[in-house]
Write a protein that holds these residues in place. Structure first.
Motif, mmCIF file in Angstrom:
data_model
loop_
_atom_site.group_PDB
_atom_site.id
_atom_site.type_symbol
_atom_site.label_atom_id
_atom_site.label_comp_id
_atom_site.label_asym_id
_atom_site.label_seq_id
_atom_site.Cartn_x
_atom_site.Cartn_y
_atom_site.Cartn_z
ATOM 1 N N HIS A 47 4.341 1.437 1.857
ATOM 2 C CA HIS A 47 5.295 2.237 1.928
ATOM 3 C C HIS A 47 5.561 1.947 3.636
ATOM 4 N N GLU A 103 13.433 11.118 4.414
ATOM 5 C CA GLU A 103 12.038 11.657 3.807
ATOM 6 C C GLU A 103 12.244 13.223 3.762
ATOM 7 N N GLU A 125 3.207 7.536 -5.769
ATOM 8 C CA GLU A 125 1.834 7.252 -5.206
ATOM 9 C C GLU A 125 0.654 7.834 -6.110
ATOM 10 N N LEU A 184 12.738 3.657 -1.113
ATOM 11 C CA LEU A 184 12.054 4.527 -1.941
ATOM 12 C C LEU A 184 13.084 5.432 -2.392
ATOM 13 N N ARG A 208 8.229 10.343 -4.045
ATOM 14 C CA ARG A 208 7.053 9.467 -3.477
ATOM 15 C C ARG A 208 5.640 10.012 -3.739
ATOM 16 N N TYR A 219 0.524 -1.317 -3.098
ATOM 17 C CA TYR A 219 1.638 -0.502 -2.791
ATOM 18 C C TYR A 219 1.784 -0.278 -1.089
ATOM 19 N N PRO A 221 10.449 3.631 3.675
ATOM 20 C CA PRO A 221 10.630 5.138 3.789
ATOM 21 C C PRO A 221 12.128 5.379 3.743
#
Ligand code: G6P
Length: 482
Positions: free
Chosen positions: A356, A321, A334, A283, A330, A354, A318
């Motif tokens: 994650h 983060e 989303e 991501l 993110r 989707y 991920p």
């Protein structure tokens, strides 16, 4: 550091991360698990044969581990404090260099305390490698996190042969020159005997930075002559060595009946759509995930793709983060996925799945086998190995790869459907073309990509780099003697 055998290793790899991750099992016990990167696969045989050592960070702050042996390799953990993780890893590596080297898609931040941490941590990696290396050993340093290590090593251990490989793009001078420490980075890299890049264009960008900042002359074959007191002193080779994957290993997984059964199961679980489209990325804002979602949303809205007949699976693993840009991304992704599913989904079917999560290799291969269309729409990417994994897996010679021209892979995979992901209409047209492409055309394109990926695998990549490194060192030894 009781078990460390100092100064005995003839081949040392230095990378920010070790090729193993520290895992915690449900009962709380901790263990090391091999991370399935291509780099380990490429270097493992050489490491095992030459008694190699690997220097890297175990991936968590404030943890001190003694060196240990794993799969015939000696692993030497370098520890980082929580503040160093924040300033060196999240800060300078991933909020300064990463966006700067990826065409400033996100704005880079420049902080002097981050730079200080980068210097300090690079020194720690260099010192660890210097301690481990036998006389005249070869050290191969990897990626943007460790650009100062080559010169630090050369200063403390001039006997070593030093290689550096940059896995991400090297930016044009107009962008690179923003960096307040631009000269220090170039000097750091020039400590290597050979500097490898993914694309010819990256090597050319580097050469220009060398000329502009340090005035060294760069010859056509990427040979940089460094003078001292007006006399030739050292030659550094900078060249493109496009990285690859362990293609045969991917193909073998794909040929397993259990993996093929899993691919069929995936299609069934998705409700047997006519077409499965797939995206697989960390991501990251460089990957163009929003661009492909925008294109798909518009195709659904215009009725050009039927959301009831299509499933788009987006695996977004991920990553980083704690860095703010990644958090924002993110949220944006989303939100968009929710909108598309809200607008075009039904109780029975959601057009976007989707996920994650990161998945093990077997599951990824099953997804690749299930996907009729693979979407790689990165805005900038050093290579993009997903684009190589997909054809490696498709021994059935089916499937269509939509590939951004801003990836290193686009230089090699000439029969992919090439796109500029900023051009949303062009991207929409390519997605439609991919879903409608006749089988003969799909086969012709896939065959050519498979030939390339199976021939140019990661073993070939590492041996071609190491051959040039050996030769470069041989030449300078001959010069030293004359
Ligand atoms: C890119 C970089 C690697 C890095 C990887 C994962 O592929 O070139 O050096 O290891 O991303 O990122 P992370 O920050 O989790 O190590």
């Amino acid at each position: 550091m009781a078990s460390e055998k100092q100064g005995e290793y003839d081949f040392i790899v230095v990378s920010n991360r070790l090729p193993v991750d520290r895992q915690t099992s449900p009962d709380g016990t901790e263990y090391w698990q091999a991370s399935p990167g291509g780099l380990v696969t490429a270097l493992e045989p050489m490491m095992q044969a030459s008694g190699g050592a690997w220097v890297g960070w175990p991936g968590r702050p404030d943890l001190e581990f003694d060196p240990f042996d794993h799969d015939g390799m000696h692993l030497v953990p370098v520890s980082l404090t929580a503040v160093e993780v924040e300033r060196y890893y999240e800060g300078f590596c991933n909020d300064t260099i990463w966006p700067l080297y990826h065409d400033v898609i996100a704005p880079p931040s420049y902080h002097r305390v981050w730079w200080d941490a980068y210097v300090r941590v690079n020194r720690r990696f260099a010192d660890a490698a210097a301690r481990l290396a036998a006389k005249d050993a070869t050290v191969w340093v990897h990626d943007y996190q460790l650009q100062l290590v080559p010169m630090m090593l050369r200063e403390s251990r001039p006997d070593l042969t030093i290689g550096f490989f940059n896995h991400i793009p090297f930016p044009p001078y107009g962008i690179f020159s923003q960096l307040p420490w631009r000269r220090r980075i170039i000097e750091g890299l020039l400590g290597a005997d050979v500097i490898g890049f993914q694309r010819v264009g990256d090597a050319a960008n580097f050469s220009l930075a060398v000329r502009r900042l340090l005035g060294h002359s760069v010859r056509r074959a990427g040979a940089i002559d460094i003078e001292e007191d007006g006399k030739p002193f050292r030659r550094v080779i900078s060249r493109a060595f496009p990285i690859s994957i362990d293609s045969r290993a991917f193909e073998e997984v794909a040929k397993r009946p259990d993996v093929q059964a899993r691919a069929r199961q995936i299609r069934e679980d998705l409700g047997n759509p006519k077409k499965i489209l797939l995206g697989v990325d960390r991501l990251d804002y460089t990957k163009g995930i929003q661009h492909r979602l925008k294109a798909l949303g518009e195709l659904f809205a215009a009725g050009e793709l039927d959301p009831e007949e299509v499933s788009f699976v987006q695996v977004a693993s991920p990553s980083r983060e704690r860095v703010e840009t990644y958090r924002q991304l993110r949220d944006e992704i989303e939100l968009t996925v929710g909108r598309i599913n809200g607008d075009f989904g039904s109780i029975r079917h959601q057009p976007v799945s989707y996920l994650h999560h990161g998945y093990p290799r077997d599951e990824m291969v099953a997804l690749y086998l299930a996907a009729d269309v693979m979407l790689v729409t990165a805005l900038r990417d050093g290579m993009n190995l997903v684009a190589k994994e997909y054809p490696a897996v498709r021994f059935d010679e089916d499937g269509v790869l939509v590939l951004s021209e801003f990836t290193g892979s686009a230089d090699e995979l000439r029969t992919a459907l090439r796109v500029n992901p900023h051009d949303i209409d062009g991207l929409k047209a390519a997605i439609l073309e991919a879903t409608r492409m006749p089988q003969a055309d799909r086969r012709r394109r896939m065959r050519a990509m498979r030939r390339r990926v199976l021939e140019n695998d990661v073993a070939r990549w590492s041996s071609s780099f190491l051959d040039v490194l050996r030769e470069a060192r041989g030449n300078s030894a001959a010069r030293d003697e004359s």
